[in-house]
Design a protein around this motif. Structure first.
Motif, PDB file in Angstrom:
ATOM      1  N   HIS A   1      -5.493  -3.643  -8.941  1.00 45.45           N
ATOM      2  CA  HIS A   1      -4.254  -3.785  -8.569  1.00 45.45           C
ATOM      3  C   HIS A   1      -4.683  -5.401  -7.932  1.00 45.45           C
ATOM      4  O   HIS A   1      -5.304  -4.943  -7.200  1.00 45.45           O
TER       5      HIS A   1
ATOM      6  N   ILE B   1      -7.397  -2.321  -4.527  1.00 46.62           N
ATOM      7  CA  ILE B   1      -6.489  -3.398  -4.669  1.00 46.62           C
ATOM      8  C   ILE B   1      -7.767  -4.573  -4.296  1.00 46.62           C
ATOM      9  O   ILE B   1      -8.251  -4.861  -3.493  1.00 46.62           O
TER      10      ILE B   1
ATOM     11  N   TYR C   1      -3.751  -9.037  -5.156  1.00 44.06           N
ATOM     12  CA  TYR C   1      -2.788  -7.999  -4.387  1.00 44.06           C
ATOM     13  C   TYR C   1      -1.916  -9.149  -4.014  1.00 44.06           C
ATOM     14  O   TYR C   1      -0.751  -8.643  -3.609  1.00 44.06           O
TER      15      TYR C   1
ATOM     16  N   ILE D   1      -9.533  -1.123  -0.464  1.00 42.14           N
ATOM     17  CA  ILE D   1      -8.825  -2.513  -0.193  1.00 42.14           C
ATOM     18  C   ILE D   1     -10.374  -3.233   0.026  1.00 42.14           C
ATOM     19  O   ILE D   1     -11.291  -3.366   0.492  1.00 42.14           O
TER      20      ILE D   1
ATOM     21  N   LEU E   1       0.840  -7.480  -6.019  1.00 43.04           N
ATOM     22  CA  LEU E   1       1.523  -6.206  -6.198  1.00 43.04           C
ATOM     23  C   LEU E   1       2.383  -6.656  -4.880  1.00 43.04           C
ATOM     24  O   LEU E   1       3.567  -6.737  -4.563  1.00 43.04           O
TER      25      LEU E   1
ATOM     26  N   ILE F   1       0.870  -1.015   0.396  1.00 39.52           N
ATOM     27  CA  ILE F   1      -0.260   0.009   0.024  1.00 39.52           C
ATOM     28  C   ILE F   1       0.999   1.058   0.278  1.00 39.52           C
ATOM     29  O   ILE F   1       0.781   2.285  -0.354  1.00 39.52           O
TER      30      ILE F   1
ATOM     31  N   ASN G   1      -6.373   4.116  -5.943  1.00 33.81           N
ATOM     32  CA  ASN G   1      -6.541   2.786  -6.105  1.00 33.81           C
ATOM     33  C   ASN G   1      -7.276   2.220  -5.632  1.00 33.81           C
ATOM     34  O   ASN G   1      -7.609   1.899  -4.538  1.00 33.81           O
TER      35      ASN G   1
END
Ligand code: 7RM
Length: 640
Positions: free
Chosen positions: A230, A213, A232, A181, A235, A121, A211
């Motif tokens: 994105h 996740i 997880y 998230i 990332l 993050i 963003n």
């Protein structure tokens, strides 16, 4: 047995329980009463601090600051210090998927995952003070996400995964979150819920989010917005597995959690690092009498305060081993919870009265079919637990050997406030018993005078470390809602009765109290009397306008399996209530129903029942778990 009769019954914990308990006498209460601030400082020592505070408390009502000058990190306290103490291989989480597969995750593994998540993050630009929305199913990554935010000093705002896209949108907008998230989907009763799709809809109106996740769970096909979304797993693939924990001031915010109550725009309740963590670590230890080898299971969702304090921060700050379950209690069958207790040998079990009443309705045969001998302590939270349900819980789940802690607290209080420490405070079924050490709970009358014995309004009359610090972006509302009823005394909004032994009996929300012929009657008392009848599984009562008595009681009643509605039963129930409480509490109208309107956390929405009872258009139903329930009820009501 009525509320009052049950009050006469005092149940001491077994000698076996007391012999093994952490707390053996009342000295902790005496110590706290003698110098509450010094007591809380000692509690704060349960945490590891990078820098010690110079001032324990600054109380400028209604604003409190605790442990000023102290620096700490919540993630460090839940993880790093345990690793340093050699607990890296201790099991942190037994995660049980709805499908029945399980994962055993050690503190070392959680530590690594959280460090990577924190670096991920950070890589997306999140930093101290940013607000991060978390919209997740009950998977370990939900806890990792919270701890990762705490690690870098970002403020998390968890939104329960059962909420709609509008609810998610409102909460993201209110706190101007810049990161979300979430997961592709979550499981519920064998089907998947398309969390990412719901989130995408919310995000159409959330320009602050840069963003997203996405944790892979359901593997459902999802839309991916390039540059914004994105995975997880991508990332974390190429980040370092150590992230320096941010030293936070004690008063730096740890999280915002929205509470909707039963009406109005949700309030973003703010909690700070030092005070909240002191409350979480202390209450988990004291109330649940936590030991090194316990297997703790709190059945709440991480999206509620109960999940924040008694799945994530409290148990983990204590290096506890716990169970985290993804699904519902009735999937694939209604004995799922007992199968889980048996499988993981759960020793401390914490759930809600609404669940206990469902277990009662489903029958004692289900728990009887599983080995529950590992249990040593039971807990209850969320609503008043009626004596009938309390006794059933103790007999059929606790096998008459487990004490039960009925824990009263709120999102706003951060941690448990009124509850027995069961080794030293005997129980009275239906009572939350006494305030914990260091908590100044009183029952007050309208003008703020203390009632020593009798019925009034609950108040907390001194500051405590885990108290809310405000409502995000709305100081006026903070003052109006909690601090305007009396001078410098916290108003939680609950009615309470104090009995001759100083035990607290929570009577439900003040807004729901009924005024019948000039007498205040709490909803909990009448509901408790109804549920005491052998045919009744659950009930909700409300006051509806009445020309004669001002208000009259309408009772909505769910019968136990095997009982059927009839005029005779209607009369019998009415007489039963009159016998327990008095004629004044006799319901004017009894409506048999299969369901009650409940919030997603299981609390009855009496406001909607009043709307039905008084023939109004239905108010906002968006916080309901199942909105179709009220329409059905409305139809039944008008047929009567
Ligand atoms: C933990 C939680 C808070 C409200 C509170 C009460 C009710 C909670 C009990 C209880 C009687 C209990 N937070 N409540 N616990 N009433 N006995 N043991 O539920 O913010 O979601 O709700 O819940 O009315 O004010 S919450």
């Amino acid at each position: 047995m009525s509320n009052t009769a049950a009050g006469a019954q005092t149940i001491k914990s077994s000698d076996e329980y007391i012999a093994k308990a952490n707390i053996k006498d009342l000295s902790i209460y005496k110590e706290a009463a003698a110098d509450p601030v010094a007591y809380w400082e000692k509690c704060a020592e349960r945490l590891d601090w990078f820098d010690k505070w110079h001032t324990a408390l600054d109380w400028n009502p209604p604003f409190a600051k605790w442990f000023i000058g102290g620096k700490l990190n919540a993630s460090y306290n839940c993880l790093d210090r345990h690793i340093k103490n050699g607990l890296g291989s201790k099991t942190a989480i037994y995660w049980e998927a709805e499908s029945g597969e399980g994962k055993e995750i050690s503190y070392g593994e959680v530590y690594k995952a959280v460090n990577k998540f924190a670096n991920a993050i950070k890589k997306l630009g999140a930093k101290k003070g940013d607000r991060v929305a978390i919209y997740m199913p009950m998977v370990p990554e939900a806890a990792y996400a919270m701890l990762a935010c705490a690690r870098i000093g970002a403020i998390h705002s968890v939104v329960f995964g059962g909420f709609s896209s509008d609810s998610l949108r409102d909460r993201i907008q209110d706190a101007s979150c810049n990161l979300l998230i979430t997961a592709d989907g979550g499981y519920r009763r064998g089907k998947t819920i398309a969390l990412k799709e719901i989130a995408d809809k919310a995000l159409e109106e959330c320009p602050t989010i840069n963003n997203v996740i996405v944790v892979e769970r359901s593997k459902d096909a999802i839309n991916f917005k390039k540059g914004r979304d994105h995975w997880y797993h991508d990332l974390i693939a190429d980040v370092d597995d150590f992230c320096e924990p941010e030293p936070m001031d004690a008063e730096d915010m740890l999280f915002i959690l929205y509470t909707s109550g039963t009406t109005g725009k949700p309030k973003g309740i703010m909690h700070t690092t030092g005070g909240y963590m002191t409350g979480a670590v202390t209450t988990t230890k004291l109330v649940f009498d936590l030991k090194n080898d316990d297997i703790f299971w709190c059945t709440a969702d991480v999206g509620w305060i109960t999940g924040h304090s008694y799945i994530v921060y409290g148990p983990m700050a204590n290096a506890a081993t716990q169970v985290m379950y993804e699904g519902t209690p009735d999937f694939p069958a209604k004995d799922r919870f007992w199968k889980i207790v048996e499988k993981y040998k759960v020793s401390v079990f914490y759930t809600a009265p609404t669940a206990v009443r469902a277990f009662m309705k489903w029958g004692a045969d289900l728990p009887a079919g599983c080995d529950l001998s590992s249990l040593r302590l039971l807990g209850s939270v969320g609503e008043p637990i009626n004596p009938e349900a309390w006794l059933w819980y103790g007999e059929h789940i606790g096998k008459n050997k487990c004490p039960i802690v009925d824990t009263w607290w709120q999102t706003e209080t951060g941690g448990v406030m009124i509850s027995a420490i069961p080794s030293v405070i005997p129980a009275k079924p239906g009572s939350a018993t006494k305030p914990l050490p260091g908590i100044d709970a009183k029952v007050l009358d309208e003008t703020g005078n203390e009632i020593k014995e009798g019925t009034g309004t609950l108040s907390i009359t001194s500051p405590w470390p885990s108290m809310l610090r405000g409502i995000w972006g709305d100081e006026k509302r903070f003052k109006d809602v909690y601090w305007s009823k009396w001078d410098q005394k916290y108003f939680p909004g609950d009615g309470a009765r104090l009995d001759e032994d100083g035990y607290f009996w929570l009577l439900g929300r003040i807004d729901d109290v009924m005024l019948i012929s000039g007498h205040n009657i709490g909803t909990a008392e009448v509901e408790s009397a109804l549920v005491d009848h052998k045919s009744v599984a659950e009930s909700a009562v409300v006051g509806i306008k009445d020309d004669l008595t001002g208000q009259a009681i309408a009772a909505f009643v769910i019968l136990k399996d095997g009982s059927t509605p009839s005029d005779e039963l209607n009369k019998e129930l009415s007489d039963h209530v009159a016998g327990k409480i008095g004629k004044i509490a006799k319901p004017k109208k009894i409506i048999f129903t299969a369901d009650l309107p409940k919030t997603r956390s299981g609390k009855i929405m009496r406001r909607l029942l009043r709307d039905i009872g008084e023939g109004r258009a239905l108010g906002d139903v968006t916080t309901l778990a199942d909105a179709s329930v009220v329409e059905k009820l409305k139809a039944t009501y008008s047929e009567e």
